[in-house]
Each structure stands twice: as structure tokens, then as C-alpha cells.
Design a protein around this motif. Structure first.
Motif, PDB file in Angstrom:
ATOM      1  N   LEU A 184       4.570  -6.248  -2.744  1.00  0.00           N
ATOM      2  CA  LEU A 184       5.287  -5.688  -4.067  1.00  0.00           C
ATOM      3  C   LEU A 184       4.270  -5.134  -4.963  1.00  0.00           C
ATOM      4  O   LEU A 184       4.381  -4.012  -5.778  1.00  0.00           O
ATOM      5  N   VAL A 185       2.821  -5.620  -5.170  1.00  0.00           N
ATOM      6  CA  VAL A 185       1.953  -4.844  -5.883  1.00  0.00           C
ATOM      7  C   VAL A 185       1.070  -4.105  -5.442  1.00  0.00           C
ATOM      8  O   VAL A 185       0.182  -3.732  -5.997  1.00  0.00           O
ATOM      9  N   ASP A 186       1.316  -3.584  -4.141  1.00  0.00           N
ATOM     10  CA  ASP A 186       0.695  -2.423  -3.636  1.00  0.00           C
ATOM     11  C   ASP A 186       1.523  -1.437  -4.126  1.00  0.00           C
ATOM     12  O   ASP A 186       2.317  -0.601  -3.560  1.00  0.00           O
ATOM     13  N   TRP A 187       0.934  -1.029  -5.236  1.00  0.00           N
ATOM     14  CA  TRP A 187       1.852   0.140  -6.236  1.00  0.00           C
ATOM     15  C   TRP A 187       2.103   1.312  -5.404  1.00  0.00           C
ATOM     16  O   TRP A 187       3.493   1.764  -5.663  1.00  0.00           O
ATOM     17  N   GLU A 188       1.236   1.920  -4.860  1.00  0.00           N
ATOM     18  CA  GLU A 188       1.348   3.452  -4.394  1.00  0.00           C
ATOM     19  C   GLU A 188       2.671   3.042  -3.130  1.00  0.00           C
ATOM     20  O   GLU A 188       3.108   4.288  -2.795  1.00  0.00           O
ATOM     21  N   ARG A 189       2.481   2.217  -2.280  1.00  0.00           N
ATOM     22  CA  ARG A 189       3.519   2.047  -1.414  1.00  0.00           C
ATOM     23  C   ARG A 189       4.807   1.636  -1.737  1.00  0.00           C
ATOM     24  O   ARG A 189       5.720   1.461  -0.812  1.00  0.00           O
ATOM     25  N   GLN A 190       5.102   1.473  -2.950  1.00  0.00           N
ATOM     26  CA  GLN A 190       6.401   0.993  -3.208  1.00  0.00           C
ATOM     27  C   GLN A 190       7.506   2.030  -3.101  1.00  0.00           C
ATOM     28  O   GLN A 190       8.551   1.679  -2.575  1.00  0.00           O
ATOM     29  N   ALA A 191       6.972   3.380  -3.211  1.00  0.00           N
ATOM     30  CA  ALA A 191       7.774   4.458  -2.804  1.00  0.00           C
ATOM     31  C   ALA A 191       8.243   4.480  -1.236  1.00  0.00           C
ATOM     32  O   ALA A 191       9.250   5.182  -0.733  1.00  0.00           O
ATOM     33  N   THR A 192       7.425   3.845  -0.404  1.00  0.00           N
ATOM     34  CA  THR A 192       7.894   3.601   0.959  1.00  0.00           C
ATOM     35  C   THR A 192       9.332   2.843   1.316  1.00  0.00           C
ATOM     36  O   THR A 192      10.193   3.158   2.015  1.00  0.00           O
ATOM     37  N   TRP A 193       9.488   2.029   0.265  1.00  0.00           N
ATOM     38  CA  TRP A 193      11.038   1.194   0.591  1.00  0.00           C
ATOM     39  C   TRP A 193      11.799   1.018  -0.803  1.00  0.00           C
ATOM     40  O   TRP A 193      12.776   0.771  -0.626  1.00  0.00           O
ATOM     41  N   VAL A 213       1.479  -5.833   7.025  1.00  0.00           N
ATOM     42  CA  VAL A 213       2.384  -4.843   7.101  1.00  0.00           C
ATOM     43  C   VAL A 213       1.767  -3.208   7.261  1.00  0.00           C
ATOM     44  O   VAL A 213       0.651  -3.137   6.816  1.00  0.00           O
ATOM     45  N   PRO A 214       2.233  -2.568   8.292  1.00  0.00           N
ATOM     46  CA  PRO A 214       1.653  -1.451   8.678  1.00  0.00           C
ATOM     47  C   PRO A 214       1.156  -0.421   7.490  1.00  0.00           C
ATOM     48  O   PRO A 214       2.150  -0.329   6.485  1.00  0.00           O
ATOM     49  N   GLY A 215       0.094  -0.196   7.351  1.00  0.00           N
ATOM     50  CA  GLY A 215      -0.334   0.880   6.414  1.00  0.00           C
ATOM     51  C   GLY A 215      -0.712   0.013   5.014  1.00  0.00           C
ATOM     52  O   GLY A 215      -0.986   0.529   4.013  1.00  0.00           O
ATOM     53  N   HIS A 216      -0.671  -1.397   4.969  1.00  0.00           N
ATOM     54  CA  HIS A 216      -0.667  -2.201   3.760  1.00  0.00           C
ATOM     55  C   HIS A 216      -2.178  -2.488   3.750  1.00  0.00           C
ATOM     56  O   HIS A 216      -2.878  -2.917   4.574  1.00  0.00           O
ATOM     57  N   ARG A 217      -2.557  -2.311   2.263  1.00  0.00           N
ATOM     58  CA  ARG A 217      -4.161  -2.743   2.129  1.00  0.00           C
ATOM     59  C   ARG A 217      -3.814  -4.171   1.702  1.00  0.00           C
ATOM     60  O   ARG A 217      -3.434  -4.200   0.539  1.00  0.00           O
ATOM     61  N   PRO A 218      -4.852  -5.124   2.261  1.00  0.00           N
ATOM     62  CA  PRO A 218      -4.915  -6.277   1.888  1.00  0.00           C
ATOM     63  C   PRO A 218      -5.427  -6.332   0.439  1.00  0.00           C
ATOM     64  O   PRO A 218      -6.419  -5.689  -0.105  1.00  0.00           O
ATOM     65  N   ASP A 239      10.017   8.529  -5.762  1.00  0.00           N
ATOM     66  CA  ASP A 239       9.262   9.451  -4.906  1.00  0.00           C
ATOM     67  C   ASP A 239       8.081   9.124  -4.843  1.00  0.00           C
ATOM     68  O   ASP A 239       7.107   9.646  -3.713  1.00  0.00           O
ATOM     69  N   ARG A 240       7.372   8.602  -6.070  1.00  0.00           N
ATOM     70  CA  ARG A 240       5.778   8.679  -6.023  1.00  0.00           C
ATOM     71  C   ARG A 240       5.691   7.345  -7.026  1.00  0.00           C
ATOM     72  O   ARG A 240       6.355   7.564  -8.067  1.00  0.00           O
ATOM     73  N   VAL A 241       4.571   6.564  -6.919  1.00  0.00           N
ATOM     74  CA  VAL A 241       4.052   5.676  -7.894  1.00  0.00           C
ATOM     75  C   VAL A 241       2.625   5.767  -7.788  1.00  0.00           C
ATOM     76  O   VAL A 241       1.846   5.727  -7.091  1.00  0.00           O
ATOM     77  N   ASP A 242       1.988   6.037  -9.092  1.00  0.00           N
ATOM     78  CA  ASP A 242       0.717   6.193  -9.452  1.00  0.00           C
ATOM     79  C   ASP A 242       0.205   5.127 -10.465  1.00  0.00           C
ATOM     80  O   ASP A 242       0.981   4.977 -11.768  1.00  0.00           O
TER      81      ASP A 242
END
Length: 156
Positions: free
Chosen positions: A20-29, A151-156, A34-37
Motif C-alpha cells: 500500500l505504501v509503495d506510492w508510485e506503484r499504486q497506479a498499478t492497481w 509482489v512482481p516489481g515491488h521494492r521491499p 494515472d500516476r503517483v509521485d
């Protein structure tokens, strides 16, 4: 307007929090993002600020400023919305058998004072559908990793 949805994610609470707090990847789901920065110098804790490019009918329409106002990992996160929509969004996570219960609630107001309440009443079912789709996207996103996986592409 208040809209709330709940789903059980098949991951531990700390794993759900990390996604949830992988901010930039929120736009994936998240269907309408469209984009989170991250716009603050820090990525964790109260005061984190975000710029969320929001889609309306699938088209990027405006950038919404958001600020984290409650940070209690891995249990509770609340944000304050800015821009044409104001109010508070809250994510709560509770460990349950088989994973984590994720509850998402939005308490929102539209900027137009006279017609805002009327428009919000009409928009509430749409917001509920967007939240439903986002939560299913989140579930698919965490399932893709498998139990205890990354999670694929998820940064720990």
C-alpha cells in the motif's frame, strides 16, 4: 459523501502495508490513478505529500495533492485530499485468518459549495465502483506474488 469497502487480502498485514505504501506503484492497481509521485523529502510518516494524477473516464484530468495525516504501520493510514475533492481517505488493516482485512473508507466533499452535495450524492455509487475495481486490482497484485512471496516489481 462517505463510501467504504472491505476486502480480505491473502497476505500478512505487514506485507499488505508494504504494498500500500509503495506510492508510485499504486497506479498499478488503483483504477483512477494515472500516476503517483512523492513530493515530500520523506516517504514515510505523517506529513508525506503526494501528487496523484487522477483519471476521469479513463483520461488523466487533474493532479490531486494528498497529505498523510495518520501513520500507524501496519495498522492505519489516513490521508487528506486536496484540489477539487477534499476530505479524508482511511486505510485500515486487521490480521484475520487467511490474511489481512483491508478496509478503505473515503469521506469526501466536492469544491462547489452549492451543487457539491448534490453532485457528491450522484458520484458516490461511481466512487464505490472505482474502489471495488481498485481493491480487486490490489488483490490480484498481491496474489501474483504467492504466499509470502514478493509482489512482481515491488521494492521491499
Amino acid at each position: 459523501m462517505r463510501v467504504e469497502r472491505t476486502i480480505v487480502l491473502p497476505v500478512r498485514r505487514d506485507e499488505a502495508w508494504e504494498v500500500l505504501v509503495d506510492w508510485e506503484r499504486q497506479a498499478t492497481w488503483m483504477v483512477d490513478a494515472d500516476r503517483v509521485d512523492v513530493t515530500s523529502p520523506h516517504r514515510e510518516g505523517e506529513g508525506v505529500t503526494l501528487a496523484v494524477r487522477t483519471r476521469v473516464l479513463g483520461v488523466p484530468a487533474f493532479t490531486e495533492p494528498i497529505q498523510v495525516v495518520v501513520w500507524d504501520p501496519p495498522r492505519l493510514l489516513a490521508v487528506r485530499h486536496g484540489g477539487p475533492v477534499s476530505g479524508t481517505g482511511t486505510w485500515s488493516l486487521d490480521g484475520v485468518e487467511g490474511g489481512t482485512r483491508f478496509r478503505w473508507s473515503e469521506e469526501l466533499r466536492l469544491a462547489a459549495p452549492v451543487v457539491g452535495g448534490f453532485v457528491a450524492t450522484l458520484y458516490a455509487p461511481v466512487l464505490g465502483l472505482l474502489m471495488d475495481r481498485a481493491m480487486e486490482g490490489l488483490r490480484r497484485y498481491v496474489i501474483a506474488a504467492g504466499p509470502g512471496g514478493t509482489v512482481p516489481g515491488h521494492r521491499p
